[in-house]
Design an enzyme around this catalytic site. Structure first.
Site, PDB file in Angstrom:
ATOM      1  N   CYS A 103      10.553  69.411 -18.945  1.00  0.00           N
ATOM      2  CA  CYS A 103      10.078  70.180 -17.807  1.00  0.00           C
ATOM      3  C   CYS A 103      10.899  69.752 -16.608  1.00  0.00           C
ATOM      4  CB  CYS A 103       8.591  69.980 -17.575  1.00  0.00           C
ATOM      5  SG  CYS A 103       8.177  68.411 -16.883  1.00  0.00           S
ATOM      6  N   ARG A 138       9.814  63.900 -20.498  1.00  0.00           N
ATOM      7  CA  ARG A 138       8.380  63.795 -20.805  1.00  0.00           C
ATOM      8  C   ARG A 138       8.043  63.917 -22.289  1.00  0.00           C
ATOM      9  NH1 ARG A 138       5.056  66.913 -16.130  1.00  0.00           N
ATOM     10  NH2 ARG A 138       3.413  65.489 -16.667  1.00  0.00           N
ATOM     11  N   ASP A 193       2.429  61.657  -8.148  1.00  0.00           N
ATOM     12  CA  ASP A 193       2.041  63.009  -7.727  1.00  0.00           C
ATOM     13  C   ASP A 193       1.904  63.144  -6.208  1.00  0.00           C
ATOM     14  OD1 ASP A 193       2.075  63.920 -10.300  1.00  0.00           O
ATOM     15  OD2 ASP A 193      -0.092  63.975 -10.576  1.00  0.00           O
ATOM     16  N   LYS A 243      -7.759  68.927 -11.053  1.00  0.00           N
ATOM     17  CA  LYS A 243      -7.038  69.557 -12.165  1.00  0.00           C
ATOM     18  C   LYS A 243      -6.830  68.567 -13.303  1.00  0.00           C
ATOM     19  CE  LYS A 243      -2.355  69.956 -12.089  1.00  0.00           C
ATOM     20  NZ  LYS A 243      -1.787  69.394 -13.324  1.00  0.00           N
ATOM     21  N   ASN A 244      -6.364  67.365 -12.961  1.00  0.00           N
ATOM     22  CA  ASN A 244      -6.001  66.417 -14.020  1.00  0.00           C
ATOM     23  C   ASN A 244      -7.212  65.776 -14.703  1.00  0.00           C
ATOM     24  OD1 ASN A 244      -3.365  67.001 -13.584  1.00  0.00           O
ATOM     25  ND2 ASN A 244      -2.799  65.021 -12.694  1.00  0.00           N
ATOM     26  N   ARG A 268      -0.880  76.857  -9.909  1.00  0.00           N
ATOM     27  CA  ARG A 268      -1.244  76.032 -11.066  1.00  0.00           C
ATOM     28  C   ARG A 268      -2.164  74.892 -10.656  1.00  0.00           C
ATOM     29  NH1 ARG A 268       3.334  73.269 -13.632  1.00  0.00           N
ATOM     30  NH2 ARG A 268       1.504  72.383 -14.601  1.00  0.00           N
TER      31      ARG A 268
HETATM   32  C1  UD1 Z   1      -0.105  62.809 -16.060  1.00  0.00           C
HETATM   33  C2  UD1 Z   1      -0.525  63.806 -15.007  1.00  0.00           C
HETATM   34  C3  UD1 Z   1       0.620  64.085 -14.042  1.00  0.00           C
HETATM   35  C4  UD1 Z   1       1.154  62.754 -13.475  1.00  0.00           C
HETATM   36  C5  UD1 Z   1       1.452  61.762 -14.576  1.00  0.00           C
HETATM   37  C6  UD1 Z   1       1.813  60.385 -14.052  1.00  0.00           C
HETATM   38  C7  UD1 Z   1      -2.189  65.128 -16.173  1.00  0.00           C
HETATM   39  C8  UD1 Z   1      -2.561  66.427 -16.790  1.00  0.00           C
HETATM   40  N1  UD1 Z   1      -0.946  65.031 -15.669  1.00  0.00           N
HETATM   41  O1  UD1 Z   1       0.951  63.406 -16.801  1.00  0.00           O
HETATM   42  O2  UD1 Z   1       0.155  64.920 -13.007  1.00  0.00           O
HETATM   43  O3  UD1 Z   1       2.338  63.015 -12.748  1.00  0.00           O
HETATM   44  O4  UD1 Z   1       0.321  61.608 -15.442  1.00  0.00           O
HETATM   45  O5  UD1 Z   1       0.805  59.898 -13.259  1.00  0.00           O
HETATM   46  O6  UD1 Z   1      -2.999  64.224 -16.093  1.00  0.00           O
HETATM   47  N2  UD1 Z   1       5.980  59.002 -21.677  1.00  0.00           N
HETATM   48  C9  UD1 Z   1       6.723  58.790 -22.820  1.00  0.00           C
HETATM   49  N3  UD1 Z   1       6.146  59.035 -24.048  1.00  0.00           N
HETATM   50  C10 UD1 Z   1       4.864  59.498 -24.168  1.00  0.00           C
HETATM   51  C11 UD1 Z   1       4.113  59.713 -22.996  1.00  0.00           C
HETATM   52  C12 UD1 Z   1       4.694  59.454 -21.758  1.00  0.00           C
HETATM   53  O7  UD1 Z   1       7.879  58.378 -22.765  1.00  0.00           O
HETATM   54  O8  UD1 Z   1       4.401  59.716 -25.293  1.00  0.00           O
HETATM   55  C13 UD1 Z   1       6.568  58.713 -20.343  1.00  0.00           C
HETATM   56  C14 UD1 Z   1       6.746  59.980 -19.486  1.00  0.00           C
HETATM   57  O9  UD1 Z   1       7.959  60.654 -19.795  1.00  0.00           O
HETATM   58  C15 UD1 Z   1       6.706  59.403 -18.094  1.00  0.00           C
HETATM   59  C16 UD1 Z   1       5.698  58.252 -18.214  1.00  0.00           C
HETATM   60  O10 UD1 Z   1       5.638  57.940 -19.602  1.00  0.00           O
HETATM   61  O11 UD1 Z   1       7.963  58.882 -17.750  1.00  0.00           O
HETATM   62  C17 UD1 Z   1       4.309  58.561 -17.731  1.00  0.00           C
HETATM   63  O12 UD1 Z   1       3.907  59.802 -18.234  1.00  0.00           O
HETATM   64  P1  UD1 Z   1       2.391  60.184 -18.504  1.00  0.00           P
HETATM   65  O13 UD1 Z   1       1.474  59.256 -17.826  1.00  0.00           O
HETATM   66  O14 UD1 Z   1       2.209  60.417 -19.963  1.00  0.00           O
HETATM   67  O15 UD1 Z   1       2.294  61.612 -17.769  1.00  0.00           O
HETATM   68  P2  UD1 Z   1       1.361  62.786 -18.199  1.00  0.00           P
HETATM   69  O16 UD1 Z   1       0.164  62.229 -18.860  1.00  0.00           O
HETATM   70  O17 UD1 Z   1       2.160  63.845 -18.904  1.00  0.00           O
END
Ligand code: UD1
Length: 416
Positions: free
Chosen positions: A116, A121, A304, A22-23, A396
């Site tokens: 969420c 996030r 995850d 999925k990711n 999902r």
């Molecule tokens: C992706 C994965 C999700 C996984 C996560 C962490 C996908 C579609 N989803 O989510 O399944 O749980 O990586 O491995 O690939 N953050 C900020 N600002 C930003 C971006 C991130 O503060 O602009 C923080 C987030 O709140 C979180 C951390 O950084 O605490 C890591 O998040 P991130 O790696 O961005 O998660 P996703 O990419 O949303």
């Protein structure tokens, strides 16, 4: 709303095939926005999140053709670079259209995903990177509105490791003018899968899989065919399910090479794991040993898989300490596991799990995707019936979960 009824106590046995990730699929589908030519993906998992992404792309003017496990996207008629709230609110990964749209159209209007269940996030790092590449970005009326004539290559540093942030900026940089360097980049295998596809489309990307990714911008990209990598989290989830039930299973179409941290913990718990080139087998011991863990960006233990290991530790011999360092509110499965008889104490980002001899079936509520997976695992080992409500979360992210568990001998049924 559908529910999942599980009659626990059957050791899982047999063989099933793992689906595409999925990711990896979600960012890859967005990469098709970067070219006018058709891009075909194979091994596309049938998941609600994939359906949502295809809907999102279609309403932008992308032609979508889906057949069996393949999807062809053609973005020659892309005329509406907007991601509306109605679609984004159901799937945070919709933010992945932002980078490709600005790069290709010079404009994008993408709804802010909002909070969420597992935490706030934010997407500030995505916005910061695009701004540094010369886009004018305004956040107004709940939308991120980005505009530019052409993005310019830049040296980018993300404040924390962000997976979709890295992917968004990497895709944007492919069509920028000059070189972009992303430092502190996410090293997840899904980032590498995306980079491989971008290179096959004519992009000049190097360093994916390390924490520094370099992208030389090109004027345009072309079509390609790309096979999506196997889902390492689906793989890990079935391994945990086999481990807690005292099972013996073989998973095909997957690779242990993406799962070192998880397999290491399963072996610490007493499981025998056999790795083949594109299959993994697991044989569980009569009783698992508790394993402590700390979630961190790849290649460390994935957030995850945290919920699934909490279910595993709930019935293991001994006490495990779990530390969640990625998301601030990712223990919602704990209260539901406690309803099944687990002994779990939460203090901030630490969970202490004391293994109990048995869990008892009950009605529980799924709160997010991986939390739901942990309840399924607990239900498989609990005595009697466990009814899991709100299983749309599972749809999902897990393709044919009921059928796959059934093929391994589990007594699982969807009920209305
Ligand atoms: C992706 C994965 C999700 C996984 C996560 C962490 C996908 C579609 N989803 O989510 O399944 O749980 O990586 O491995 O690939 N953050 C900020 N600002 C930003 C971006 C991130 O503060 O602009 C923080 C987030 O709140 C979180 C951390 O950084 O605490 C890591 O998040 P991130 O790696 O961005 O998660 P996703 O990419 O949303």
């Amino acid at each position: 709303m559908d529910k999942l009824l599980i009659e626990g106590g059957v050791p899982l046995a047999g063989e099933i095939a793992i689906s595409g990730a999925k990711n990896a699929a979600l960012p890859l589908l967005c990469a098709a926005l970067l070219t006018r030519e058709p891009v075909t993906f194979t091994n596309v998992p049938k998941l609600n999140d994939v359906g949502t992404m295809l809907k999102l792309l279609a309403q932008m003017g992308v032609k979508v053709a889906r057949e069996a496990d393949s999807v062809t996207l053609e973005a020659s008629g892309l005329d509406n670079p907007v991601a509306p709230y109605e679609l984004v609110k159901t799937m945070r990964a919709s933010i992945l259209v932002l980078g490709p749209l600005v790069a290709r159209c010079g404009e994008a209007k993408v709804s802010l995903p909002g909070g969420c269940a597992i935490g706030a996030r934010p997407v500030d790092q995505h916005i910061k990177g695009l701004t540094e590449m010369g886009a004018a970005v305004a956040v107004e009326h709940g939308y991120v509105h980005a505009r530019t004539t052409r993005l310019k290559g830049a040296r980018l540093f993300t404040d924390m490791v962000t997976v979709t942030g890295t992917e968004n900026l990497m895709m944007a940089a492919c069509l920028a003018d000059g070189e972009t360097v992303i430092e502190n980049a996410a090293r997840e295998p899904e980032v590498v899968d995306l980079a491989n596809c971008l290179v096959a489309m004519g992009a000049r990307v190097s360093g994916a899989g390390s924490d520094v990714i370099r992208i030389q911008g090109v004027a345009s990209l072309h079509g390609t065919t790309h096979r999506i990598m196997p889902d390492r989290i689906e793989t890990g989830t079935y391994l945990c399910a086999a481990a807690v039930t005292g099972g013996n299973i073989r998973l095909t179409g997957t690779s242990a090479s993406y799962l070192d941290a998880v397999i290491d913990k399963l072996m610490d718990a007493g499981c025998e794991v056999i790795q083949e080139r594109s299959a993994i087998s697991l044989k569980a011991p009569p009783r698992l040993t508790a394993v402590s863990l700390r979630t961190s960006p790849y290649p460390a233990f994935p957030t995850d898989m945290q919920a699934q290991f909490m279910a595993l530790n709930a019935v293991a011999d001994g006490t495990a300490v779990i530390r969640e360092t990625i998301f601030e509110n990712r223990y919602m499965h704990a209260v539901e596991l406690i309803r099944l008889g687990a002994d779990i104490r939460i203090d901030g980002n630490t969970a202490v799990v004391r293994g109990v001899a048995k869990l008892d079936g009950a009605t529980v509520m799924a709160t997010d995707l991986r939390a739901s997976a942990s309840l399924v695992i607990a239900g498989l080992v609990a005595q009697g019936e466990t009814l899991i409500e709100r299983i749309y979360h599972l749809d999902r992210g897990y393709e044919n979960l009921g059928q796959k568990l059934g093929a391994l001998g589990a007594r699982v049924r969807r009920v209305k």
